[in-house]
Scaffold this motif. Structure first.
Motif, PDB file in Angstrom:
ATOM      1  N   MET A   1      18.388  33.212  27.681  1.00 17.19           N
ATOM      2  CA  MET A   1      16.964  33.256  27.980  1.00 17.19           C
ATOM      3  C   MET A   1      16.272  34.181  26.984  1.00 17.19           C
ATOM      4  N   GLU A   2      15.096  33.778  26.559  1.00 18.90           N
ATOM      5  CA  GLU A   2      14.293  34.616  25.676  1.00 18.90           C
ATOM      6  C   GLU A   2      12.931  34.859  26.308  1.00 18.90           C
ATOM      7  N   VAL A   3      12.501  36.117  26.324  1.00 20.26           N
ATOM      8  CA  VAL A   3      11.192  36.487  26.873  1.00 20.26           C
ATOM      9  C   VAL A   3      10.566  37.522  25.955  1.00 20.26           C
ATOM     10  N   ASP A   4       9.302  37.829  26.228  1.00 18.82           N
ATOM     11  CA  ASP A   4       8.646  38.880  25.462  1.00 18.82           C
ATOM     12  C   ASP A   4       9.143  40.264  25.863  1.00 18.82           C
ATOM     13  N   VAL A   5       9.321  40.467  27.186  1.00 15.40           N
ATOM     14  CA  VAL A   5       9.660  41.799  27.697  1.00 15.40           C
ATOM     15  C   VAL A   5      10.674  41.679  28.826  1.00 15.40           C
ATOM     16  N   VAL A   6      11.706  42.496  28.772  1.00 14.21           N
ATOM     17  CA  VAL A   6      12.604  42.702  29.908  1.00 14.21           C
ATOM     18  C   VAL A   6      12.154  43.965  30.620  1.00 14.21           C
ATOM     19  N   VAL A   7      11.912  43.864  31.924  1.00 15.26           N
ATOM     20  CA  VAL A   7      11.571  45.021  32.743  1.00 15.26           C
ATOM     21  C   VAL A   7      12.740  45.283  33.684  1.00 15.26           C
ATOM     22  N   VAL A   8      13.324  46.468  33.592  1.00 18.16           N
ATOM     23  CA  VAL A   8      14.463  46.827  34.425  1.00 18.16           C
ATOM     24  C   VAL A   8      13.982  47.736  35.544  1.00 18.16           C
ATOM     25  N   GLY A   9      13.946  47.205  36.759  1.00 20.43           N
ATOM     26  CA  GLY A   9      13.497  47.970  37.914  1.00 20.43           C
ATOM     27  C   GLY A   9      12.221  47.406  38.498  1.00 20.43           C
ATOM     28  N   ALA A  10      12.245  47.086  39.809  1.00 19.45           N
ATOM     29  CA  ALA A  10      11.088  46.485  40.475  1.00 19.45           C
ATOM     30  C   ALA A  10      10.507  47.420  41.524  1.00 19.45           C
ATOM     31  N   GLY A  11      10.359  48.691  41.152  1.00 16.28           N
ATOM     32  CA  GLY A  11       9.600  49.627  41.962  1.00 16.28           C
ATOM     33  C   GLY A  11       8.151  49.612  41.501  1.00 16.28           C
ATOM     34  N   PRO A  12       7.354  50.611  41.895  1.00 13.52           N
ATOM     35  CA  PRO A  12       5.935  50.623  41.524  1.00 13.52           C
ATOM     36  C   PRO A  12       5.696  50.544  40.017  1.00 13.52           C
ATOM     37  N   ALA A  13       6.502  51.242  39.226  1.00 15.29           N
ATOM     38  CA  ALA A  13       6.307  51.222  37.775  1.00 15.29           C
ATOM     39  C   ALA A  13       6.615  49.850  37.193  1.00 15.29           C
ATOM     40  N   GLY A  14       7.772  49.308  37.548  1.00 17.44           N
ATOM     41  CA  GLY A  14       8.170  48.012  37.007  1.00 17.44           C
ATOM     42  C   GLY A  14       7.275  46.879  37.473  1.00 17.44           C
ATOM     43  N   LEU A  15       6.854  46.920  38.737  1.00 16.08           N
ATOM     44  CA  LEU A  15       5.984  45.868  39.263  1.00 16.08           C
ATOM     45  C   LEU A  15       4.596  45.930  38.637  1.00 16.08           C
ATOM     46  N   ALA A  16       4.033  47.139  38.513  1.00 21.37           N
ATOM     47  CA  ALA A  16       2.720  47.273  37.892  1.00 21.37           C
ATOM     48  C   ALA A  16       2.750  46.795  36.445  1.00 21.37           C
ATOM     49  N   ALA A  17       3.807  47.148  35.727  1.00 19.38           N
ATOM     50  CA  ALA A  17       3.930  46.701  34.339  1.00 19.38           C
ATOM     51  C   ALA A  17       4.059  45.184  34.267  1.00 19.38           C
ATOM     52  N   SER A  18       4.888  44.616  35.132  1.00 23.09           N
ATOM     53  CA  SER A  18       5.100  43.161  35.108  1.00 23.09           C
ATOM     54  C   SER A  18       3.816  42.412  35.424  1.00 23.09           C
ATOM     55  N   LEU A  19       3.053  42.918  36.396  1.00 27.26           N
ATOM     56  CA  LEU A  19       1.789  42.280  36.768  1.00 27.26           C
ATOM     57  C   LEU A  19       0.825  42.252  35.584  1.00 27.26           C
ATOM     58  N   ASN A  20       0.681  43.379  34.930  1.00 23.73           N
ATOM     59  CA  ASN A  20      -0.274  43.447  33.832  1.00 23.73           C
ATOM     60  C   ASN A  20       0.218  42.752  32.574  1.00 23.73           C
ATOM     61  N   LEU A  21       1.520  42.710  32.362  1.00 30.09           N
ATOM     62  CA  LEU A  21       2.058  41.916  31.255  1.00 30.09           C
ATOM     63  C   LEU A  21       1.829  40.433  31.501  1.00 30.09           C
ATOM     64  N   ALA A  22       1.996  40.013  32.751  1.00 32.62           N
ATOM     65  CA  ALA A  22       1.735  38.610  33.087  1.00 32.62           C
ATOM     66  C   ALA A  22       0.274  38.257  32.824  1.00 32.62           C
ATOM     67  N   ARG A  23      -0.613  39.179  33.156  1.00 31.29           N
ATOM     68  CA  ARG A  23      -2.033  38.929  32.942  1.00 31.29           C
ATOM     69  C   ARG A  23      -2.406  38.988  31.460  1.00 31.29           C
ATOM     70  N   ALA A  24      -1.519  39.529  30.646  1.00 27.39           N
ATOM     71  CA  ALA A  24      -1.680  39.474  29.193  1.00 27.39           C
ATOM     72  C   ALA A  24      -0.985  38.236  28.624  1.00 27.39           C
ATOM     73  N   GLN A  25      -0.536  37.356  29.520  1.00 25.25           N
ATOM     74  CA  GLN A  25       0.151  36.109  29.161  1.00 25.25           C
ATOM     75  C   GLN A  25       1.442  36.362  28.390  1.00 25.25           C
ATOM     76  N   ARG A  26       2.154  37.390  28.837  1.00 27.33           N
ATOM     77  CA  ARG A  26       3.468  37.686  28.290  1.00 27.33           C
ATOM     78  C   ARG A  26       4.550  37.142  29.224  1.00 27.33           C
ATOM     79  N   THR A  27       5.630  36.652  28.640  1.00 25.38           N
ATOM     80  CA  THR A  27       6.769  36.241  29.456  1.00 25.38           C
ATOM     81  C   THR A  27       7.611  37.464  29.776  1.00 25.38           C
ATOM     82  N   VAL A  28       8.009  37.572  31.042  1.00 26.15           N
ATOM     83  CA  VAL A  28       8.682  38.781  31.536  1.00 26.15           C
ATOM     84  C   VAL A  28       9.913  38.375  32.349  1.00 26.15           C
ATOM     85  N   ALA A  29      11.026  39.037  32.082  1.00 29.12           N
ATOM     86  CA  ALA A  29      12.208  38.946  32.949  1.00 29.12           C
ATOM     87  C   ALA A  29      12.299  40.252  33.719  1.00 29.12           C
ATOM     88  N   LEU A  30      12.059  40.183  35.031  1.00 23.07           N
ATOM     89  CA  LEU A  30      12.097  41.372  35.896  1.00 23.07           C
ATOM     90  C   LEU A  30      13.462  41.427  36.566  1.00 23.07           C
TER      91      LEU A  30
END
Length: 303
Positions: A1-30
């Motif tokens: 799998m290839e994505v723009d960003v791998v986010v390791v951890g789905a606590g407040p920091a990881g979720l907030a980052a993933s949400l805003n990366l998604a809204r920047a139209q980035r592909t994210v593996a959480l």
């Protein structure tokens, strides 16, 4: 799998980052192990519009919001390694209890794994942890206001913590368990504020269905305490990132600049595993900062 960003951890920091990366139209593996440090906590405080929410509920709501974006994938898994490769990084993870392996390639990685903690007197404290006893003074001090409280710890920063807790009660005892260090000057200052320092080892924490009631000491004395705070020792469990060679501070936390960049280009960190305050709102804020910086850094290299 290839994505723009791998986010390791789905606590407040990881979720907030993933949400805003998604809204920047980035592909994210959480990627998340689903083993949060605050699993014993019933209520979280200080998060605007969500004061008093269950940490589990907050994570669940956040995950549902993030996964409503088609560019985000989520996997409950344990990350085993992150290695630098040409053009970025390869992250290898395995699902718990299976041999199923995920390999993700990305030009950017955000570490948001939080911390693990070692409690003082763990076999005693865990009975009351998250109900009568807490670790975050800023989060839970208000709800203990006016009660006879204990501060239990074995470190050398107990006096500073006692001063914060003292804002919420006139009846505070600091228990060092015969290990923690409080200087004579600090003890004198605390005494002037009505705070007692007790260096006798603790042999039991007793209570009933309503909560903790007494701290029992090795010399037979009993101190009536209806709750309080413990001072854990926190650790950043980042063995999976050893190949990256990240700069760490004396406490093992990941060193970042003001934009959440680590010492390794393309690797970012946010939340409790970086130096600073350990609160939900702070972690979410750092995740949001990281998402904006990651997006701009990727644009700068033509991604």
């Amino acid at each position: 799998m290839e994505v723009d960003v791998v986010v390791v951890g789905a606590g407040p920091a990881g979720l907030a980052a993933s949400l805003n990366l998604a809204r920047a139209q980035r592909t994210v593996a959480l990627l998340d192990s689903n083993r949060p440090r605050h699993a014993a906590t019933l209520r979280s405080h200080g998060f605007l519009s969500r004061d008093g929410i269950s940490p589990l509920e907050l994570r669940t709501m956040g995950r549902e919001e993030v996964l409503s974006y088609p560019t985000v994938t989520y996997e409950r898994t344990i990350v085993h390694s992150i290695s630098p490769v040409d053009g970025g990084f390869v992250t290898v993870a395995k699902r718990p209890g299976t041999e199923a392996q995920t390999e993700v390639h990305s030009p950017a990685v955000l570490l948001a794994t939080g911390l693990t903690e070692a409690l003082p007197l763990p076999s005693m404290v865990r009975t009351w942890y998250g109900t009568s006893l807490h670790s975050c003074m800023d989060c839970d001090g208000y709800d203990k206001r006016g009660e006879p409280l204990a501060l239990i710890g074995e470190t050398d920063d107990l006096a500073e913590r006692a001063l914060v807790i003292r804002r919420h009660t006139d009846d505070l005892v600091v228990f060092t368990n015969g290990v923690g260090t409080i200087t004579d000057d600090d003890e004198s200052r605390l005494r002037d504020l009505g705070v007692v320092v007790d260096r006798t080892p603790i042999v039991a924490l007793e209570g009933d269905r309503e909560g903790m009631r007494e701290v029992v000491l090795a010399d037979g004395r009993r101190s009536q305490r209806t709750g309080g705070f413990v001072r854990p020792v926190w650790h950043a469990s980042l063995g999976f990132a050893d190949l990256l060679g990240l700069e760490r501070d004396d406490e093992g936390l990941v060193v970042v600049d003001g934009a959440q960049r680590t010492s390794v280009p393309g690797v970012y960190a946010a939340g409790d595993l970086t130096p600073g305050f350990r609160q939900l709102a702070v972690a979410a804020g750092e995740g949001t900062i990281a998402s904006s910086v990651i997006n701009r850094d990727l644009i700068a290299v033509g991604r």
